[in-house]
Design an enzyme around this catalytic site. Structure first.
Site, short mmCIF file in Angstrom:
data_model
loop_
_atom_site.label_atom_id
_atom_site.label_comp_id
_atom_site.label_asym_id
_atom_site.label_seq_id
_atom_site.Cartn_x
_atom_site.Cartn_y
_atom_site.Cartn_z
N TYR A 123 38.50 42.92 57.42
CA TYR A 123 38.76 42.91 58.85
C TYR A 123 40.18 43.28 59.27
CZ TYR A 123 34.06 41.16 59.17
OH TYR A 123 32.70 41.05 59.06
N PHE A 413 31.30 29.94 63.00
CA PHE A 413 30.37 30.60 63.92
C PHE A 413 29.96 31.95 63.36
CE2 PHE A 413 34.70 31.61 65.17
CZ PHE A 413 34.69 32.97 65.39
#
Length: 413
Positions: A123, A413
Site C-alpha cells: 500500500y 475493518f
C-alpha cells in the site's frame, strides 16, 4: 476482457465468493455470513473486477471517522475487502480499483483514506503510510505477582459479567465517551457491536465470549472487557487456562488496571493474552514483575493516506508553537504541493505556499506516518526517506507532531 465496475445487487453473492477465495476462506459462506456481509454492501462503493461474468477481484470502501490528536473526528474513506483471485494477480486490477475509489473519496471531500494492511509492501505505492502500531502481550500470571489477588476496587465499585445484549445497550455510549481521548480510534457502527457480541456472524467458528463491566459506585460504566478462555495444558490434575482478550477499555488508567487485575485473578488462569494493544499500554507496568509480560507480536496497524493535507493537519492539536514549510510529494495524487503549517496550542493553519522555501521534502505516505503523533521524521531523514532542506528541521517537526501518548487503533475493518 476484465471489466472493473460497481457491483450490482444480484452480483453480490458472486462478489462474496471471490472475496472468500481471495482470503483463502471456504468459498461458500454460511447463511449467517452472507447476511452479515450483505448488510455491509455499499452499492457504488463496492467494486468488482469481472471476467465473463465471474468476479476475480473485490474492493469495498465505506464512511469512517478517525479520531485526530485532540479528539476531533476526521472524515475518512475506509478501504477493506481488497482481494484479487490467484488466477488474476499482477494485472493491475488492484491499482485500477484503488484509483477509482480514491478519486471518488477526494470528490466527496474526505480528508484521509484508511486501511489495515494484510501485507506491508502493497500500500505504500498508493500513498498510504502506517500511522499506528499495535503490541500484543502474553502474561505469565504465575510469575506476575498478581495471581489470586483480585483488584481492590474503589468503595462501591463492582465488576459484573453481562451478556452480549447488555453490551449492545451500554457499550456504544461508553465508547463514545472515551473516543475523543484515543487518537487513532474509529467510530463504531451498530453492526460492529452486533459482530462483537454474536448478533451478526462473519466467521464460522464463533464462540460466545465473556463480557466484564466495571461500574462505579454510582453505576456509571468505567470499563469494559471482552474475553474468552481456552485450555492451556494441565498441571497434574489441575487444568490450566489462558484468557484471550478481544477488547479492553477503561475510562481511566486505574480502571484499565482494575480490569487487568481481575483477569489475572480468575481461578485456573495461568496466562493472559492481551490481544492488540497500544504500544505504551499500562499492562506490563502494573505487574509487580513486568518481565512476566512478554511481547507476542508488534506490528504496524492503521494505515493512512492523505486526500486533503490542509484539512488533516488542521484537524489535530499541537502542544507547541512553530512553523514548517512542507514540500509534499504525491505523484498524480491529491496531496502533492508545498504547504505552510503554523501551529500552536490554540490551533493550526495549513495553506498552500508554492513560493516559500521548504524545510522538509517528503512523500505524502511519510507525512501520514507522523500525523497521529507516532513515528519520527528525524529517523526517516536518517533513512533517506525524508529530505531536510534546512538543517534541524526534522527534529523541529518531531517536536511539533509528537504526542505524550502513542496513538492506537483498537479495531480491525
Amino acid at each position: 476482457m476484465i471489466e472493473i465496475r460497481p457491483v450490482e445487487e444480484d452480483e453480490f453473492e458472486e462478489w462474496l465468493r471471490a472475496l472468500y477465495t481471495g482470503f483463502l476462506m471456504e468459498p461458500v459462506p454460511t447463511p449467517d455470513q452472507r447476511e452479515a456481509n450483505r448488510r455491509q454492501f455499499t452499492g457504488s462503493r463496492t467494486l468488482g473486477a469481472f471476467e465473463g461474468g465471474r468476479c476475480v477481484g473485490t474492493f469495498r470502501s465505506f464512511f469512517q471517522e478517525v479520531t485526530a490528536v485532540g479528539g476531533a473526528p476526521v472524515r475518512s474513506n475506509a478501504v477493506t475487502n481488497v482481494s484479487v483471485s490467484p488466477t488474476h494477480r499482477r494485472r493491475g486490477l488492484l491499482t485500477e480499483m484503488m484509483r477509482r475509489d480514491l478519486a471518488a473519496a477526494e470528490e466527496r471531500g474526505d480528508a484521509v483514506a484508511t486501511l489495515i494492511a494484510a501485507e506491508y509492501p502493497i500500500y505504500g505505492r498508493y500513498g498510504f503510510g502506517p500511522a499506528t502500531c499495535a503490541t500484543a502481550w502474553s502474561v505469565d500470571v504465575t510469575r506476575s505477582g498478581l495471581r489470586a489477588r483480585p483488584p481492590v476496587l474503589p468503595e462501591g465499585a463492582r465488576i459484573d459479567l453481562v451478556d452480549g445484549a447488555e453490551v449492545r445497550k451500554l457499550g456504544p455510549a461508553f465508547y463514545e465517551r472515551l473516543r475523543p481521548a484515543l487518537s487513532g480510534s474509529l467510530n463504531r457502527s451498530e453492526l460492529w457491536w452486533e459482530a462483537r457480541t454474536g448478533a451478526a456472524r462473519f466467521t464460522r467458528d464463533w464462540t460466545e465470549p465473556y463480557h466484564a463491566v466495571l461500574r462505579s459506585a454510582s453505576g456509571e460504566v468505567e470499563g469494559l472487557a471482552t474475553y474468552r478462555c481456552e485450555a492451556d495444558g494441565r498441571d497434574g490434575e489441575l487444568s490450566r487456562y489462558a484468557v484471550v482478550v478481544d477488547g479492553l477499555l477503561g475510562a481511566t488508567p486505574a480502571a484499565e488496571a482494575d480490569l487487568w487485575r481481575f483477569l489475572c485473578s480468575i481461578d485456573w488462569v495461568t496466562r493472559v493474552r492481551s490481544g492488540r494493544r497500544s504500544p505504551d499500554d499500562v499492562l506490563p507496568h502494573l505487574l509487580p514483575d513486568p518481565r512476566a509480560a512478554s511481547i507476542e507480536q508488534h506490528s504496524d496497524w492503521l494505515w493512512v493516506r492523505f486526500l486533503d493535507v490542509a484539512a488533516a493537519l488542521e484537524a489535530r492539536t499541537y502542544e507547541r508553537t512553530g512553523t514548517l514549510v512542507l514540500d509534499v510529494l504525491d505523484e498524480g495524487g491529491p496531496a502533492g504541493g508545498r504547504y505552510r503549517l503554523d501551529v500552536s496550542p490554540e490551533g493550526a493553519s495549513c495553506t498552500l505556499a508554492p513560493g516559500a522555501s521548504a524545510d522538509l521534502t517528503l512523500p505524502a505516505s511519510e507525512l501520514a506516518t507522523v500525523w497521529l503523533g507516532d513515528g519520527s521524521l528525524a529517523r526517516l531523514a536518517g533513512l533517506g526517506r525524508v529530505r531536510e532542506e534546512r538543517t534541524g528541521a526534522a527534529r523541529e517537526a518531531d517536536a511539533l507532531f509528537r504526542t505524550s501518548g502513542r496513538p492506537w487503533c483498537p479495531d480491525v475493518f
